[in-house]
Motif scaffolding. Structure first.
Motif, mmCIF file in Angstrom:
data_model
loop_
_atom_site.group_PDB
_atom_site.id
_atom_site.type_symbol
_atom_site.label_atom_id
_atom_site.label_comp_id
_atom_site.label_asym_id
_atom_site.label_seq_id
_atom_site.Cartn_x
_atom_site.Cartn_y
_atom_site.Cartn_z
ATOM 1 N N VAL A 102 9.408 41.399 28.993
ATOM 2 C CA VAL A 102 9.525 42.811 28.623
ATOM 3 C C VAL A 102 9.724 43.678 29.866
ATOM 4 C CG1 VAL A 102 8.289 44.776 27.633
ATOM 5 C CG2 VAL A 102 8.203 42.545 26.494
ATOM 6 N N THR A 103 8.914 43.437 30.893
ATOM 7 C CA THR A 103 9.004 44.254 32.104
ATOM 8 C C THR A 103 10.348 44.091 32.797
ATOM 9 O OG1 THR A 103 6.613 44.003 32.424
ATOM 10 C CG2 THR A 103 7.900 44.754 34.310
ATOM 11 N N GLU A 104 10.802 42.860 32.935
ATOM 12 C CA GLU A 104 12.063 42.623 33.637
ATOM 13 C C GLU A 104 13.254 43.144 32.832
ATOM 14 O OE1 GLU A 104 14.193 38.997 36.130
ATOM 15 O OE2 GLU A 104 12.114 38.837 35.462
ATOM 16 N N THR A 105 13.179 43.080 31.508
ATOM 17 C CA THR A 105 14.254 43.608 30.672
ATOM 18 C C THR A 105 14.379 45.116 30.837
ATOM 19 O OG1 THR A 105 13.941 41.840 29.038
ATOM 20 C CG2 THR A 105 15.082 43.825 28.306
ATOM 21 N N LEU A 106 13.255 45.824 30.805
ATOM 22 C CA LEU A 106 13.279 47.278 30.996
ATOM 23 C C LEU A 106 13.755 47.638 32.400
ATOM 24 C CD1 LEU A 106 9.920 48.217 29.209
ATOM 25 C CD2 LEU A 106 12.250 48.574 28.343
ATOM 26 N N PHE A 107 13.310 46.861 33.393
ATOM 27 C CA PHE A 107 13.744 47.104 34.774
ATOM 28 C C PHE A 107 15.252 46.900 34.906
ATOM 29 C CE2 PHE A 107 14.706 45.809 39.094
ATOM 30 C CZ PHE A 107 14.007 46.724 39.865
ATOM 31 N N ALA A 108 15.786 45.878 34.228
ATOM 32 C CA ALA A 108 17.223 45.601 34.299
ATOM 33 C C ALA A 108 18.034 46.762 33.742
ATOM 34 C CB ALA A 108 17.536 44.317 33.532
ATOM 35 N N ALA A 109 17.617 47.306 32.600
ATOM 36 C CA ALA A 109 18.347 48.421 32.002
ATOM 37 C C ALA A 109 18.256 49.667 32.876
ATOM 38 C CB ALA A 109 17.799 48.706 30.604
ATOM 39 N N ALA A 110 17.050 49.981 33.353
ATOM 40 C CA ALA A 110 16.879 51.150 34.218
ATOM 41 C C ALA A 110 17.622 50.962 35.536
ATOM 42 C CB ALA A 110 15.396 51.393 34.477
ATOM 43 N N GLY A 111 17.565 49.748 36.087
ATOM 44 C CA GLY A 111 18.264 49.455 37.332
ATOM 45 C C GLY A 111 19.765 49.568 37.189
ATOM 46 N N SER A 112 20.289 49.204 36.018
ATOM 47 C CA SER A 112 21.720 49.328 35.754
ATOM 48 C C SER A 112 22.146 50.794 35.772
ATOM 49 C CB SER A 112 22.064 48.700 34.402
ATOM 50 O OG SER A 112 23.408 48.956 34.055
ATOM 51 N N LEU A 113 21.384 51.651 35.118
ATOM 52 C CA LEU A 113 21.690 53.080 35.110
ATOM 53 C C LEU A 113 21.647 53.648 36.530
ATOM 54 C CD1 LEU A 113 19.642 54.186 31.966
ATOM 55 C CD2 LEU A 113 22.133 54.064 32.162
ATOM 56 N N PHE A 114 20.635 53.238 37.293
ATOM 57 C CA PHE A 114 20.507 53.722 38.671
ATOM 58 C C PHE A 114 21.669 53.239 39.537
ATOM 59 C CE2 PHE A 114 18.968 52.882 43.021
ATOM 60 C CZ PHE A 114 18.664 54.181 43.416
ATOM 61 N N ALA A 115 22.005 51.947 39.443
ATOM 62 C CA ALA A 115 23.085 51.390 40.270
ATOM 63 C C ALA A 115 24.427 52.028 39.935
ATOM 64 C CB ALA A 115 23.149 49.880 40.077
ATOM 65 N N GLY A 124 25.514 46.660 40.170
ATOM 66 C CA GLY A 124 24.411 46.305 39.297
ATOM 67 C C GLY A 124 23.088 46.049 39.995
ATOM 68 N N PRO A 125 22.047 45.761 39.193
ATOM 69 C CA PRO A 125 20.694 45.593 39.715
ATOM 70 C C PRO A 125 20.287 44.131 39.906
ATOM 71 C CG PRO A 125 20.588 45.854 37.346
ATOM 72 C CD PRO A 125 22.058 45.854 37.710
ATOM 73 N N LEU A 228 27.529 40.375 34.035
ATOM 74 C CA LEU A 228 27.597 41.787 33.701
ATOM 75 C C LEU A 228 28.110 42.635 34.863
ATOM 76 C CD1 LEU A 228 24.200 42.118 31.798
ATOM 77 C CD2 LEU A 228 26.407 41.355 30.931
ATOM 78 N N ALA A 229 28.131 42.080 36.061
ATOM 79 C CA ALA A 229 28.619 42.822 37.225
ATOM 80 C C ALA A 229 30.133 42.764 37.355
ATOM 81 C CB ALA A 229 27.972 42.286 38.498
ATOM 82 N N GLY A 230 30.796 42.000 36.493
ATOM 83 C CA GLY A 230 32.259 41.903 36.549
ATOM 84 C C GLY A 230 32.919 43.210 36.150
ATOM 85 N N ALA A 231 34.093 43.473 36.725
ATOM 86 C CA ALA A 231 34.791 44.725 36.448
ATOM 87 C C ALA A 231 35.467 44.723 35.079
ATOM 88 C CB ALA A 231 35.829 44.979 37.539
ATOM 89 N N ASP A 232 35.815 43.551 34.574
ATOM 90 C CA ASP A 232 36.470 43.442 33.274
ATOM 91 C C ASP A 232 36.086 42.105 32.646
ATOM 92 O OD1 ASP A 232 37.957 41.570 34.735
ATOM 93 O OD2 ASP A 232 39.600 42.967 35.087
ATOM 94 N N MET A 233 36.663 41.818 31.475
ATOM 95 C CA MET A 233 36.300 40.604 30.760
ATOM 96 C C MET A 233 36.579 39.324 31.567
ATOM 97 S SD MET A 233 35.193 39.290 27.832
ATOM 98 C CE MET A 233 35.467 40.531 26.579
ATOM 99 N N PRO A 234 37.802 39.122 32.095
ATOM 100 C CA PRO A 234 38.045 37.878 32.855
ATOM 101 C C PRO A 234 37.117 37.711 34.048
ATOM 102 C CG PRO A 234 40.120 38.944 32.308
ATOM 103 C CD PRO A 234 39.031 39.928 31.960
ATOM 104 N N SER A 235 36.926 38.791 34.839
ATOM 105 C CA SER A 235 36.077 38.654 36.030
ATOM 106 C C SER A 235 34.629 38.381 35.643
ATOM 107 C CB SER A 235 36.170 39.912 36.898
ATOM 108 O OG SER A 235 35.681 41.043 36.213
ATOM 109 N N SER A 236 34.186 38.906 34.510
ATOM 110 C CA SER A 236 32.823 38.636 34.044
ATOM 111 C C SER A 236 32.657 37.165 33.684
ATOM 112 C CB SER A 236 32.496 39.516 32.827
ATOM 113 O OG SER A 236 32.496 40.883 33.163
ATOM 114 N N VAL A 237 33.645 36.623 32.984
ATOM 115 C CA VAL A 237 33.586 35.201 32.612
ATOM 116 C C VAL A 237 33.666 34.327 33.860
ATOM 117 C CG1 VAL A 237 34.743 33.349 31.341
ATOM 118 C CG2 VAL A 237 34.558 35.632 30.329
#
Length: 347
Positions: A102-115, A124-125, A228-237
């Motif tokens: 739970v803690t790491e999931t919330l941190f990931a979402a908040a960190g994404s917004l911050f980054a 990304g975070p 999730l740090a990829g710029a588009d679908m191919p780079s993410s995969v």
């Protein structure tokens, strides 16, 4: 379709053009080496994990002007040391399993917004997520504030190293560190969608990791954040696949070092095992940064031993269990991240 497939296959193993990679790799290696060797000299290699996570601040702003790099590294230090501090709190409070998820999931979402808001590079975070999970998974053998202080001082030193080139060149671009415009309209929606991806992927990977009775569900959570740090679908995969393959190859290096082979470097220097592992962490972090922007899979070949050797120094465990769980959790998490990228898309 055949030509498209061939293009994707070429992209998977091709190297991006070089871009001052050696300079950045040297800065990161120095940032890692100085606090790590200081801890080794004081006979506390078990605390290296906190120093190294703080020193990863040096990975940010690698090609930016000095004053902009200083700004972004300060923001990255906030993310990294913040994740480290939360992880240490969980460790001291003996909060594991679902509390960690739970803690790491919330941190990931908040960190994404911050980054996204401050436009951090790398995107990304991820490293903050990794620091949180790794520090939560090991016993804290010093007062919590000492662990956090080690990380903060290491981050500050890496910022000093990153700004050191300005002393030689004294070049200053007055507009380089100007304010980033606030997120509005489509950019704001994209940022929230991105945070929803992190929340879904990291949370789902952690839940599956706990239900599978893994001792290291945070590895799955960190791996889920990679695509999730990829710029588009191919780079993410690509990033997800690079994570899997690079980790599996890196685990071969871990096995060479940690397994009781006759040719293991640890057996070659009896009584100095901690020093050997510490030196390997420094060297492998250099090669990680050398390939981080050119080929993520090659970077993971080096970064995987860095994480596992630090973990082994902090909390020794059966190497076979360590390697097996790392492989399983990485594949699980990376595939989960790829699935979320496919299902939750930007318009």
């Amino acid at each position: 379709p055949v030509q498209s497939l061939r293009g994707h296959l070429r992209s998977l193993h091709s190297l991006a053009p070089a871009n001052r990679d050696q300079s950045s790799a040297v800065r990161v290696a120095v940032s890692v080496a100085v606090p790590s060797l200081a801890l080794l000299a004081t006979d506390r290699p078990d605390l290296m994990i906190y120093a190294v996570f703080g020193a990863l601040t040096g990975m940010y702003g690698r090609t930016e002007p000095h004053q902009l790099r200083l700004r972004h590294q300060g923001q990255a230090a906030f993310l990294l040391v913040g994740g480290l501090a939360v992880g240490v709190f969980l460790s001291v409070s003996q909060l594991h399993s679902w509390a960690l998820v739970v803690t790491e999931t919330l941190f990931a979402a908040a960190g994404s917004l911050f980054a996204d808001r401050v436009a951090l590079k790398p995107n990304g975070p991820f490293f903050g997520i990794l620091a949180l999970g790794a520090c939560a998974s090991i016993p804290t053998t010093v007062p919590w504030h000492t662990a956090v202080l080690i990380g903060a001082l290491s981050a500050a030193f890496s910022m000093l190293v990153g700004f050191g080139g300005w002393v030689r060149g004294r070049a200053w671009d007055s507009g380089a560190a100007r304010d980033i415009p606030p997120l509005r309209g489509s950019r704001r929606r994209a940022s929230w969608i991105h945070a929803a991806r992190y929340f879904t992927a990291v949370g789902a990977a952690g839940a599956v990791g706990v239900l599978s009775v893994s001792g290291h569900p945070h590895w799955a959570m960190a791996a889920a954040a990679v695509p999730l740090a990829g710029a588009d679908m191919p780079s993410s995969v690509y990033r997800g696949l690079h994570r899997i393959v690079g980790t599996l190859v890196g685990l071969i290096l871990v096995a060479v070092v940690l397994f009781p082979w006759a040719f293991s470097p640890l057996r070659a220097f009896p009584g100095h095992e901690a020093a050997v592992m510490a030196l390997l962490v420094i060297v492998l972090q250099f090669s990680t940064e050398l390939f981080m922007t050119r080929h993520y899979g090659l970077a993971m070949v080096s970064f995987t031993p860095v994480i596992l050797l630090m973990t082994q120094l902090a909390a020794p465990a059966d190497p076979r269990v360590l390697v097996t769980e790392r492989a399983v959790e990485t594949m699980l998490g990376a595939l989960m991240g790829i699935l979320v990228v496919v299902l939750i898309r930007r318009r």
